[in-house]
Scaffold this motif. Structure first.
Motif, PDB file in Angstrom:
ATOM      1  N   LEU A   1       0.840  -1.200   0.000  1.00 46.93           N
ATOM      2  CA  LEU A   1       0.000   0.000   0.000  1.00 46.93           C
ATOM      3  C   LEU A   1       0.880   1.258   0.000  1.00 46.93           C
ATOM      4  O   LEU A   1       0.684   2.163  -0.820  1.00 46.93           O
ATOM      5  N   ALA A   2       1.843   1.303   0.902  1.00 49.56           N
ATOM      6  CA  ALA A   2       2.733   2.464   0.996  1.00 49.56           C
ATOM      7  C   ALA A   2       3.550   2.652  -0.281  1.00 49.56           C
ATOM      8  O   ALA A   2       3.747   3.789  -0.745  1.00 49.56           O
ATOM      9  N   GLU A   3       4.011   1.563  -0.863  1.00 48.55           N
ATOM     10  CA  GLU A   3       4.822   1.649  -2.083  1.00 48.55           C
ATOM     11  C   GLU A   3       3.987   2.126  -3.276  1.00 48.55           C
ATOM     12  O   GLU A   3       4.484   2.850  -4.132  1.00 48.55           O
ATOM     13  N   ALA A   4       2.722   1.717  -3.332  1.00 45.50           N
ATOM     14  CA  ALA A   4       1.842   2.198  -4.406  1.00 45.50           C
ATOM     15  C   ALA A   4       1.640   3.701  -4.285  1.00 45.50           C
ATOM     16  O   ALA A   4       1.669   4.428  -5.284  1.00 45.50           O
ATOM     17  N   SER A   5       1.468   4.173  -3.066  1.00 45.66           N
ATOM     18  CA  SER A   5       1.313   5.608  -2.835  1.00 45.66           C
ATOM     19  C   SER A   5       2.588   6.365  -3.219  1.00 45.66           C
ATOM     20  O   SER A   5       2.532   7.403  -3.880  1.00 45.66           O
ATOM     21  N   GLU A   6       3.725   5.828  -2.821  1.00 48.29           N
ATOM     22  CA  GLU A   6       4.996   6.465  -3.155  1.00 48.29           C
ATOM     23  C   GLU A   6       5.226   6.484  -4.667  1.00 48.29           C
ATOM     24  O   GLU A   6       5.696   7.483  -5.224  1.00 48.29           O
TER      25      GLU A   6
ATOM     26  N   GLU B   1       3.841  11.548 -10.317  1.00 53.63           N
ATOM     27  CA  GLU B   1       3.310  12.915 -10.375  1.00 53.63           C
ATOM     28  C   GLU B   1       4.427  13.929 -10.589  1.00 53.63           C
ATOM     29  O   GLU B   1       4.284  14.860 -11.386  1.00 53.63           O
ATOM     30  N   ILE B   2       5.545  13.746  -9.917  1.00 55.17           N
ATOM     31  CA  ILE B   2       6.679  14.663 -10.104  1.00 55.17           C
ATOM     32  C   ILE B   2       7.195  14.585 -11.540  1.00 55.17           C
ATOM     33  O   ILE B   2       7.432  15.616 -12.183  1.00 55.17           O
ATOM     34  N   ILE B   3       7.358  13.384 -12.041  1.00 53.84           N
ATOM     35  CA  ILE B   3       7.835  13.214 -13.419  1.00 53.84           C
ATOM     36  C   ILE B   3       6.866  13.865 -14.399  1.00 53.84           C
ATOM     37  O   ILE B   3       7.281  14.553 -15.341  1.00 53.84           O
ATOM     38  N   GLU B   4       5.587  13.674 -14.167  1.00 58.41           N
ATOM     39  CA  GLU B   4       4.557  14.256 -15.028  1.00 58.41           C
ATOM     40  C   GLU B   4       4.586  15.783 -14.953  1.00 58.41           C
ATOM     41  O   GLU B   4       4.563  16.464 -15.984  1.00 58.41           O
ATOM     42  N   GLU B   5       4.653  16.327 -13.740  1.00 58.78           N
ATOM     43  CA  GLU B   5       4.647  17.783 -13.555  1.00 58.78           C
ATOM     44  C   GLU B   5       5.899  18.441 -14.154  1.00 58.78           C
ATOM     45  O   GLU B   5       5.831  19.545 -14.683  1.00 58.78           O
TER      46      GLU B   5
END
Length: 117
Positions: A72-77, A83-87
């Motif tokens: 769960l934590a790894e999916a969130s990370e 998101e950073i790569i996309e932004e």
């Protein structure tokens, strides 16, 4: 669908996700910033499925819950790094938004599993 069938489908889904993550990682530019992102994304994106597989082979319910919580934590990370790569527009890979959707869906699945334990 039985729990065993569900587990097999989800394991395959996390393998497909890891492969997509690794392909994206390898396509990032060779800048110092991208190398950091590549490393972090590769680790978290492949850890989702690795920990899920370990959960399915756990020795106790406590161990199962712990491994699912890590997935769960790894999916969130992973979604965070995507998101950073996309932004930052570091990749022209058109599948980043699809990968983010998959990361969120995996996150929801693992959240549901943990909440039922």
């Amino acid at each position: 669908m039985t729990n065993k069938e569900f587990a097999q489908v989800l394991e395959k889904r996390t393998i497909t996700f890891a492969i997509q993550i690794l392909k994206l990682s390898s396509s990032l530019p060779n800048t110092p910033e991208s190398l950091v992102l590549r490393n972090q994304l590769s680790k978290s994106g492949t850890s989702v499925g690795a920990n899920y597989r370990e959960a399915n082979r756990s020795r106790s319910p406590k161990d199962f819950k712990n491994k699912i919580s890590i997935s769960l934590a790894e999916a969130s990370e992973t979604d965070y790094w995507l998101e950073i790569i996309e932004e930052m527009k570091l990749s022209n890979n058109s599948n980043i938004s699809k990968m983010r959707i998959e990361a969120k869906e995996l996150l929801a699945i693992f959240t549901s599993i943990v909440s039922k334990l």
